[in-house]
Design a protein around this motif. Sequence first.
Motif, PDB file in Angstrom:
ATOM      1  N   LYS A  47      52.252  28.824 -14.108  1.00 46.76           N
ATOM      2  CA  LYS A  47      53.052  29.124 -12.907  1.00 46.76           C
ATOM      3  C   LYS A  47      54.502  29.458 -13.268  1.00 46.76           C
ATOM      4  CE  LYS A  47      54.263  24.377 -11.754  1.00 46.76           C
ATOM      5  NZ  LYS A  47      54.082  23.227 -10.910  1.00 46.76           N
ATOM      6  N   GLU A  48      55.035  28.819 -14.322  1.00 42.58           N
ATOM      7  CA  GLU A  48      56.438  29.105 -14.677  1.00 42.58           C
ATOM      8  C   GLU A  48      56.606  30.490 -15.309  1.00 42.58           C
ATOM      9  OE1 GLU A  48      54.909  26.475 -18.136  1.00 42.58           O
ATOM     10  OE2 GLU A  48      54.687  26.584 -15.961  1.00 42.58           O
ATOM     11  N   ASP A  49      55.480  31.115 -15.696  1.00 42.82           N
ATOM     12  CA  ASP A  49      55.553  32.453 -16.288  1.00 42.82           C
ATOM     13  C   ASP A  49      55.378  33.563 -15.258  1.00 42.82           C
ATOM     14  OD1 ASP A  49      55.800  31.223 -18.763  1.00 42.82           O
ATOM     15  OD2 ASP A  49      53.635  31.134 -19.037  1.00 42.82           O
ATOM     16  N   LEU A  50      55.083  33.186 -14.007  1.00 44.28           N
ATOM     17  CA  LEU A  50      54.901  34.198 -12.965  1.00 44.28           C
ATOM     18  C   LEU A  50      56.247  34.820 -12.590  1.00 44.28           C
ATOM     19  CD1 LEU A  50      52.413  32.335 -10.581  1.00 44.28           C
ATOM     20  CD2 LEU A  50      51.871  34.190 -12.172  1.00 44.28           C
ATOM     21  N   PRO A  51      56.235  36.059 -12.119  1.00 41.47           N
ATOM     22  CA  PRO A  51      57.498  36.712 -11.746  1.00 41.47           C
ATOM     23  C   PRO A  51      58.004  36.296 -10.364  1.00 41.47           C
ATOM     24  CG  PRO A  51      55.666  38.251 -11.542  1.00 41.47           C
ATOM     25  CD  PRO A  51      55.087  36.986 -12.093  1.00 41.47           C
ATOM     26  N   PHE A  52      57.450  35.209  -9.810  1.00 37.18           N
ATOM     27  CA  PHE A  52      57.895  34.704  -8.510  1.00 37.18           C
ATOM     28  C   PHE A  52      57.572  33.216  -8.427  1.00 37.18           C
ATOM     29  CE2 PHE A  52      54.531  38.060  -8.000  1.00 37.18           C
ATOM     30  CZ  PHE A  52      53.464  37.278  -8.423  1.00 37.18           C
ATOM     31  N   PRO A  53      58.354  32.441  -7.656  1.00 40.65           N
ATOM     32  CA  PRO A  53      57.997  31.035  -7.447  1.00 40.65           C
ATOM     33  C   PRO A  53      56.738  30.954  -6.577  1.00 40.65           C
ATOM     34  CG  PRO A  53      59.885  31.612  -6.093  1.00 40.65           C
ATOM     35  CD  PRO A  53      59.590  32.803  -6.955  1.00 40.65           C
ATOM     36  N   ILE A  54      56.050  29.801  -6.623  1.00 39.69           N
ATOM     37  CA  ILE A  54      54.800  29.623  -5.878  1.00 39.69           C
ATOM     38  C   ILE A  54      54.955  30.004  -4.407  1.00 39.69           C
ATOM     39  CG2 ILE A  54      53.129  27.892  -5.050  1.00 39.69           C
ATOM     40  CD1 ILE A  54      52.617  28.419  -7.944  1.00 39.69           C
ATOM     41  N   LYS A  55      56.048  29.584  -3.786  1.00 40.16           N
ATOM     42  CA  LYS A  55      56.222  29.820  -2.343  1.00 40.16           C
ATOM     43  C   LYS A  55      56.369  31.310  -2.015  1.00 40.16           C
ATOM     44  CE  LYS A  55      61.261  29.018  -2.294  1.00 40.16           C
ATOM     45  NZ  LYS A  55      61.646  30.407  -2.117  1.00 40.16           N
ATOM     46  N   ASP A  56      56.709  32.124  -3.016  1.00 40.50           N
ATOM     47  CA  ASP A  56      56.903  33.562  -2.779  1.00 40.50           C
ATOM     48  C   ASP A  56      55.793  34.432  -3.373  1.00 40.50           C
ATOM     49  OD1 ASP A  56      59.289  33.038  -1.480  1.00 40.50           O
ATOM     50  OD2 ASP A  56      60.464  33.145  -3.331  1.00 40.50           O
ATOM     51  N   ILE A  57      54.700  33.807  -3.833  1.00 37.79           N
ATOM     52  CA  ILE A  57      53.593  34.595  -4.384  1.00 37.79           C
ATOM     53  C   ILE A  57      53.045  35.502  -3.279  1.00 37.79           C
ATOM     54  CG2 ILE A  57      51.222  34.487  -5.252  1.00 37.79           C
ATOM     55  CD1 ILE A  57      51.909  32.050  -6.789  1.00 37.79           C
ATOM     56  N   PRO A  58      52.866  36.792  -3.565  1.00 35.56           N
ATOM     57  CA  PRO A  58      52.337  37.688  -2.528  1.00 35.56           C
ATOM     58  C   PRO A  58      50.960  37.234  -2.050  1.00 35.56           C
ATOM     59  CG  PRO A  58      53.128  38.943  -4.434  1.00 35.56           C
ATOM     60  CD  PRO A  58      53.149  37.503  -4.832  1.00 35.56           C
ATOM     61  N   ASP A  59      50.752  37.273  -0.723  1.00 34.31           N
ATOM     62  CA  ASP A  59      49.449  36.918  -0.169  1.00 34.31           C
ATOM     63  C   ASP A  59      48.411  38.006  -0.434  1.00 34.31           C
ATOM     64  OD1 ASP A  59      50.384  34.564   0.739  1.00 34.31           O
ATOM     65  OD2 ASP A  59      50.299  35.028   2.875  1.00 34.31           O
ATOM     66  N   VAL A  60      48.874  39.232  -0.585  1.00 38.53           N
ATOM     67  CA  VAL A  60      47.965  40.349  -0.825  1.00 38.53           C
ATOM     68  C   VAL A  60      47.628  40.386  -2.314  1.00 38.53           C
ATOM     69  CG1 VAL A  60      47.702  42.863  -0.713  1.00 38.53           C
ATOM     70  CG2 VAL A  60      48.909  41.636   1.119  1.00 38.53           C
ATOM     71  N   PHE A  61      46.332  40.273  -2.623  1.00 38.84           N
ATOM     72  CA  PHE A  61      45.910  40.160  -4.022  1.00 38.84           C
ATOM     73  C   PHE A  61      46.393  41.333  -4.863  1.00 38.84           C
ATOM     74  CE2 PHE A  61      42.867  41.356  -7.356  1.00 38.84           C
ATOM     75  CZ  PHE A  61      43.028  40.271  -8.202  1.00 38.84           C
ATOM     76  N   THR A  62      46.291  42.554  -4.327  1.00 32.86           N
ATOM     77  CA  THR A  62      46.677  43.726  -5.128  1.00 32.86           C
ATOM     78  C   THR A  62      48.150  43.671  -5.546  1.00 32.86           C
ATOM     79  OG1 THR A  62      46.950  44.898  -3.029  1.00 32.86           O
ATOM     80  CG2 THR A  62      44.911  45.309  -4.258  1.00 32.86           C
ATOM     81  N   GLN A  63      49.005  43.134  -4.669  1.00 34.24           N
ATOM     82  CA  GLN A  63      50.429  42.988  -5.018  1.00 34.24           C
ATOM     83  C   GLN A  63      50.608  41.907  -6.089  1.00 34.24           C
ATOM     84  OE1 GLN A  63      52.628  42.239  -1.409  1.00 34.24           O
ATOM     85  NE2 GLN A  63      51.866  44.106  -0.428  1.00 34.24           N
ATOM     86  N   PHE A  64      49.878  40.785  -5.925  1.00 32.95           N
ATOM     87  CA  PHE A  64      49.929  39.718  -6.929  1.00 32.95           C
ATOM     88  C   PHE A  64      49.511  40.257  -8.294  1.00 32.95           C
ATOM     89  CE2 PHE A  64      47.206  36.742  -9.317  1.00 32.95           C
ATOM     90  CZ  PHE A  64      48.133  35.768  -9.637  1.00 32.95           C
ATOM     91  N   LYS A  65      48.407  41.004  -8.322  1.00 32.99           N
ATOM     92  CA  LYS A  65      47.863  41.545  -9.570  1.00 32.99           C
ATOM     93  C   LYS A  65      48.860  42.496 -10.231  1.00 32.99           C
ATOM     94  CE  LYS A  65      43.886  44.272 -11.208  1.00 32.99           C
ATOM     95  NZ  LYS A  65      44.583  45.425 -11.778  1.00 32.99           N
ATOM     96  N   LYS A  66      49.393  43.412  -9.426  1.00 34.03           N
ATOM     97  CA  LYS A  66      50.295  44.433  -9.963  1.00 34.03           C
ATOM     98  C   LYS A  66      51.552  43.819 -10.577  1.00 34.03           C
ATOM     99  CE  LYS A  66      52.403  48.785  -8.405  1.00 34.03           C
ATOM    100  NZ  LYS A  66      52.652  49.619  -7.224  1.00 34.03           N
ATOM    101  N   LYS A  67      52.179  42.922  -9.839  1.00 33.86           N
ATOM    102  CA  LYS A  67      53.428  42.324 -10.327  1.00 33.86           C
ATOM    103  C   LYS A  67      53.186  41.396 -11.509  1.00 33.86           C
ATOM    104  CE  LYS A  67      56.016  42.610  -6.014  1.00 33.86           C
ATOM    105  NZ  LYS A  67      56.609  41.907  -4.876  1.00 33.86           N
ATOM    106  N   THR A  68      52.086  40.647 -11.449  1.00 34.59           N
ATOM    107  CA  THR A  68      51.795  39.703 -12.531  1.00 34.59           C
ATOM    108  C   THR A  68      51.484  40.442 -13.829  1.00 34.59           C
ATOM    109  OG1 THR A  68      50.951  38.101 -10.928  1.00 34.59           O
ATOM    110  CG2 THR A  68      50.332  37.760 -13.215  1.00 34.59           C
ATOM    111  N   GLU A  69      50.616  41.451 -13.739  1.00 29.52           N
ATOM    112  CA  GLU A  69      50.256  42.206 -14.954  1.00 29.52           C
ATOM    113  C   GLU A  69      51.465  42.929 -15.534  1.00 29.52           C
ATOM    114  OE1 GLU A  69      45.575  43.216 -14.858  1.00 29.52           O
ATOM    115  OE2 GLU A  69      46.796  44.538 -13.622  1.00 29.52           O
ATOM    116  N   ARG A  70      52.385  43.330 -14.664  1.00 29.78           N
ATOM    117  CA  ARG A  70      53.561  44.072 -15.146  1.00 29.78           C
ATOM    118  C   ARG A  70      54.612  43.149 -15.757  1.00 29.78           C
ATOM    119  NH1 ARG A  70      56.471  46.681 -10.418  1.00 29.78           N
ATOM    120  NH2 ARG A  70      57.513  44.663 -10.405  1.00 29.78           N
TER     121      ARG A  70
END
Length: 432
Positions: free
Chosen positions: A144-167
């Motif tokens: 979780k500390e390596d994600l580009p956003f804190p838990i409370k701001d993780i995108p609800d839309v999976f495609t956005q989560f995937k795109k930002k995380t992979e990038r």
Amino acid sequence: MASNMGKKILVWFRNDLRLHDNEMLVEAVSKADEILPVYVFDPRHFEKTQYHTYKTGVTRTKFLIESVASLQQSLQAMGGNLLVLQGNPEEVLPALVVKYDIAEVYHHREVASEETAVSLRLEDALWKQKVNLKHFIGHTLYNKEDLPFPIKDIPDVFTQFKKKTERDAVVKPCFPTPVAINFVSLEDSGTIPEIGSLLQDSTATMLKIDTAFKGGEKEALAHLHEYLHAGEGIVLANATLKKHEIVSKLSAWLALGCLSPREVYWKMKDAEANYGVRPYFHQIVLGLLWRDYYRFMFKKYGNTFFKPQGFKKDGEPLALENTSALQHWKNGQTGQPLVDACMQELNTIGYINQVARQLVATYLVKELEVNWVLGAAYFEEQLIDYAPASNWGNWAAVAGVGNDQKLANNFDFEKLAKILDPKGVFAQVVRA
């Protein structure tokens, strides 16, 4: 009374039944003079639920027993043992702290409410003993500390989560597997229970088991190797569905932590270096990202996924009664050939692929108009790869009450049937 034997750390194994890529174990070995590895079979995991199901069915119970036995054998090979007990961990573990003069307890954090509640009760009990419960995270591909956003701001839309995380996020390397461990000496390491002593109605269901899945870290690593290096020949054992389909089947070992998501990722990268990118490799990463997404959603939203109304604020709650429609669906006797074929396969081997899961869930919710939580609970009992976040998150999505409303229109029965069985072959084979 303080011991002269040096620092002892109790390592409480839960859904992390492996030696490889296990930060909790690596740190315990480095910080302690001796470690006490423990697994506790919690009777609450095998009880009947309010949804006319058992929390754990016979196929997953068998797989769990095999996985615990495999971990025990690995520790025995290193000159120690795994202490195996039955009871409520929040009562069993504090007693062990006293008995063995334990300085600290290590465990992996979970995200679902029941598991989290057990951790909190244990933490309270240990606090009274002035002993720390140290939490580790080790179930996801991305920390979780390596994600580009804190838990409370993780995108609800999976495609956005995937795109930002992979990038923007990086998959960390695996922790090394310990080569030597000093163990607390045990007079009695306990007994791994039989299926019949854990389950109340195991006799009848035992007759139905016909699964090629075998639990444990050794099996998991062997299967991963075979899949990556001879993947063209791997199909799902016993499945009549799409014989040509390459199925990784890794999810069962991932669910119990016999296999680490990072181990899968980095071994796949090694295989890519050797063979180039095989077309099905991206499916592995996609599956791992979906696992991460739902775990982080559970962290973000807590219990909302377990509620029949989910993220919807309105709507009449459907009854939780055990109707004949529900029973026919469970037994694979709805009269809809493809649904029945999938359900019979689920009941036999404890596994169907993702599209098949979506198909039978869509049929239950939209055609039979049965409360989706009854289906989710039945999957909890039957699936060999059951994980709370993925299971309840996916079911909520099918029912249209999930947090990503963009998924709500994805579940059309006819469309799913065409994807799953374009020529109608599967249903015909099962009926024959």
